[in-house]
Enzyme design. Sequence first.
Site, PDB file in Angstrom:
ATOM      1  N   GLU A  44       0.822  -1.217   0.000  1.00 28.45           N
ATOM      2  CA  GLU A  44       0.000   0.000   0.000  1.00 28.45           C
ATOM      3  C   GLU A  44       0.854   1.264   0.000  1.00 28.45           C
ATOM      4  O   GLU A  44       2.080   1.225   0.126  1.00 28.45           O
ATOM      5  CB  GLU A  44      -0.966  -0.049   1.189  1.00 28.45           C
ATOM      6  CG  GLU A  44      -1.913  -1.235   1.061  1.00 28.45           C
ATOM      7  CD  GLU A  44      -3.007  -1.291   2.102  1.00 28.45           C
ATOM      8  OE1 GLU A  44      -2.886  -0.633   3.158  1.00 28.45           O
ATOM      9  OE2 GLU A  44      -3.988  -2.027   1.861  1.00 28.45           O
ATOM     10  N   GLU A  55      -1.589  -9.799  -6.612  1.00 27.89           N
ATOM     11  CA  GLU A  55      -1.500 -10.502  -7.899  1.00 27.89           C
ATOM     12  C   GLU A  55      -0.545  -9.794  -8.849  1.00 27.89           C
ATOM     13  O   GLU A  55       0.259 -10.413  -9.541  1.00 27.89           O
ATOM     14  CB  GLU A  55      -2.880 -10.582  -8.579  1.00 27.89           C
ATOM     15  CG  GLU A  55      -3.940 -11.283  -7.773  1.00 27.89           C
ATOM     16  CD  GLU A  55      -4.734 -10.339  -6.879  1.00 27.89           C
ATOM     17  OE1 GLU A  55      -4.122  -9.507  -6.174  1.00 27.89           O
ATOM     18  OE2 GLU A  55      -5.971 -10.437  -6.895  1.00 27.89           O
ATOM     19  N   CYS A  86      -9.123  -8.266  -8.191  1.00 22.88           N
ATOM     20  CA  CYS A  86      -9.834  -7.047  -8.568  1.00 22.88           C
ATOM     21  C   CYS A  86      -9.794  -6.883 -10.090  1.00 22.88           C
ATOM     22  O   CYS A  86      -9.103  -7.627 -10.801  1.00 22.88           O
ATOM     23  CB  CYS A  86      -9.228  -5.825  -7.876  1.00 22.88           C
ATOM     24  SG  CYS A  86      -7.712  -5.230  -8.646  1.00 22.88           S
TER      25      CYS A  86
END
Length: 133
Positions: A44, A55, A86
């Site tokens: 992050e 991923e 996502c």
Amino acid sequence: MDIEVLIDEAIKAREKAYVPYSNFKVGAAALFEDGKIYSGCNIENASFGATNCAERTAIFNAVAKGNRVLKAIAVIGDTNNFTAPCGICRQVIAEFAENPEIKVIIVKNHKEYIVKTLDEILPGSFTKKDLEV
Ligand code: THU
């Protein structure tokens, strides 16, 4: 391909997650054509949009080492739910997938996982073929 081995590697990679904002750890493990498994975690950033999913970390790790052909990928979150890739990660999976039938393993825990094909989770995907004139 041993799905359980891929899941183990995703779980190991999850430990490295850098998640000071969401506190939601994700791990991924990708099998490439060279027969090796490349793993990654989410990373992050204080500028939230700069966050990299697990991923993509796994796939970029493999590509940076000279790989191009993805054969399968497993992803696991830090919850008692199945964690699916996502939308952005689905697109990146499509970029390197050997074909639309590769397995995407959506994991809840060691014993509970769902196996989908890329085509099932990203039908009608936009790929390099669509750029041909
Ligand atoms: N995340 C992943 O790593 N992979 C996904 O496919 C879904 C979301 C991460 C990004 C962020 O660090 C956290 O999960 C919460 O969205």
